[in-house]
Motif scaffolding. Structure first.
Motif, PDB file in Angstrom:
ATOM      1  N   SER A  26      29.719  40.375  27.052  1.00  0.00           N
ATOM      2  CA  SER A  26      28.427  39.740  26.786  1.00  0.00           C
ATOM      3  C   SER A  26      27.455  40.756  26.205  1.00  0.00           C
ATOM      4  O   SER A  26      27.796  41.917  25.980  1.00  0.00           O
ATOM      5  N   HIS A  42      33.352  39.717  32.155  1.00  0.00           N
ATOM      6  CA  HIS A  42      32.956  39.014  30.940  1.00  0.00           C
ATOM      7  C   HIS A  42      32.372  39.967  29.906  1.00  0.00           C
ATOM      8  O   HIS A  42      31.749  40.964  30.236  1.00  0.00           O
ATOM      9  N   SER A  73      29.624  29.667  24.720  1.00  0.00           N
ATOM     10  CA  SER A  73      30.291  30.506  25.712  1.00  0.00           C
ATOM     11  C   SER A  73      31.746  30.064  25.814  1.00  0.00           C
ATOM     12  O   SER A  73      32.097  28.924  25.502  1.00  0.00           O
ATOM     13  N   TRP A  84      33.875  34.675  29.262  1.00  0.00           N
ATOM     14  CA  TRP A  84      34.167  34.823  30.686  1.00  0.00           C
ATOM     15  C   TRP A  84      35.667  34.785  30.943  1.00  0.00           C
ATOM     16  O   TRP A  84      36.375  33.940  30.405  1.00  0.00           O
ATOM     17  N   PRO A  97      25.119  33.221  25.471  1.00  0.00           N
ATOM     18  CA  PRO A  97      26.566  32.994  25.587  1.00  0.00           C
ATOM     19  C   PRO A  97      27.316  34.261  25.993  1.00  0.00           C
ATOM     20  O   PRO A  97      26.832  35.389  25.816  1.00  0.00           O
ATOM     21  N   ALA A  98      28.512  34.061  26.520  1.00  0.00           N
ATOM     22  CA  ALA A  98      29.367  35.170  26.941  1.00  0.00           C
ATOM     23  C   ALA A  98      30.820  34.709  26.895  1.00  0.00           C
ATOM     24  O   ALA A  98      31.107  33.508  26.773  1.00  0.00           O
TER      25      ALA A  98
END
Length: 271
Positions: A114, A112, A165, A211, A208-209
């Protein structure tokens, strides 16, 4: 046992119906493909690894905040992966383009993008993005095999909630291409589903990220290049000619029937 290849993984693309008649009649293409599905790991010499190429732009997140983290079910947990990667500033340093090549184990896991590796976490990181490329394994140098090798290429999430996210759920499918000499090339296609959400915990909003959660399919897709026999070309020509005459006969019959009916109607009016 060989089976038909699923349409979502895309078989070698042929000409459109309008083009096919002209091409089949004018020339004979001696090469064709046999598509198979089977259960096996075709690339046993890979050491249980898959190479990954990721190219993604985040136009509203500074490069010093952008990082890549990798996790999997074998216990790997790497935060801020930097090998074979680069960050290119965008929009006068406001945004960042991340390009990286790395490997993953052949077990379920995720990687991910981030801010987890940043020294100081931003208050409201903006994860809107555009994915230019996400591919697995080698690129097949074959012009007439058009599969889902870069299914997320061109994915645009610039209009998304900046604080959201993004989850991309990937099913990675091993793919083999074997040319007429028996030489094999190994790659991976993938199918994808995605969702967008703002996550919260008891302590507040979660950072948030972006993924990419992946799993491997036990099914391998194989394209085998074969030389087409001449009789198949002759059969195709006969089918085209036969179909043309059949359609012409149907049209002629319809026109004749309509003409006769019209004549009878006209004769009836005269009487």
């Amino acid at each position: 046992m060989p089976r038909d290849t699923p349409s979502q993984l895309t078989v070698p693309r042929g000409p459109s119906p309008r083009e096919s008649t002209r091409i089949d009649v004018c020339c004979f293409n001696p090469l064709g493909f046999v598509n198979e599905l089977y259960v096996d790991d075709p690339d046993k010499d890979s050491g249980g690894k898959i190479d990954v190429s990721l190219n993604i732009s985040l136009p509203n997140l500074h490069c010093e905040l952008v990082g890549l983290d990798i996790q999997d079910e074998m216990g790997r947990h790497e935060v801020g992966h930097i090998d074979n990667s680069m960050k290119i500033p965008l929009n006068n340093g406001v945004g960042c383009r991340f390009e990286g090549q790395f490997s993953i184990n052949k077990v379920p896991g995720n990687f991910h993008v981030s801010t987890h590796s940043a020294t100081a976490q931003p208050q409201n990181p903006d994860m809107t993005h555009v994915i230019h490329k996400l591919s697995f394994g080698d690129t097949l140098q074959v012009h007439n095999v058009h599969g889902a090798f870069n299914a997320l290429g061109g994915a645009d999430r610039l209009a998304s909630n900046p604080l959201a996210s993004h989850d991309y759920i990937l099913k990675i499918v091993p793919t083999v291409y074997e040319d007429k000499s028996g030489k094999q090339q190994y790659s991976y296609q993938y199918t994808v589903a995605n969702k967008e959400y703002v996550a919260y915990s008891h302590t507040g909003r979660i950072i948030p990220a972006i993924w990419f959660r992946y799993d491997l399919s036990p099914i391998t897709v194989k394209y085998t290049e074969r030389r087409q026999p001449l009789y198949r070309f002759i059969t195709t020509i006969c089918a085209i000619i036969g179909g043309t005459f059949t359609v012409a006969g149907i049209l002629d019959s319809c026109i004749f029937t309509a003409s006769e009916a019209w004549k009878k109607i006209q004769l009836g009016k005269m009487h």
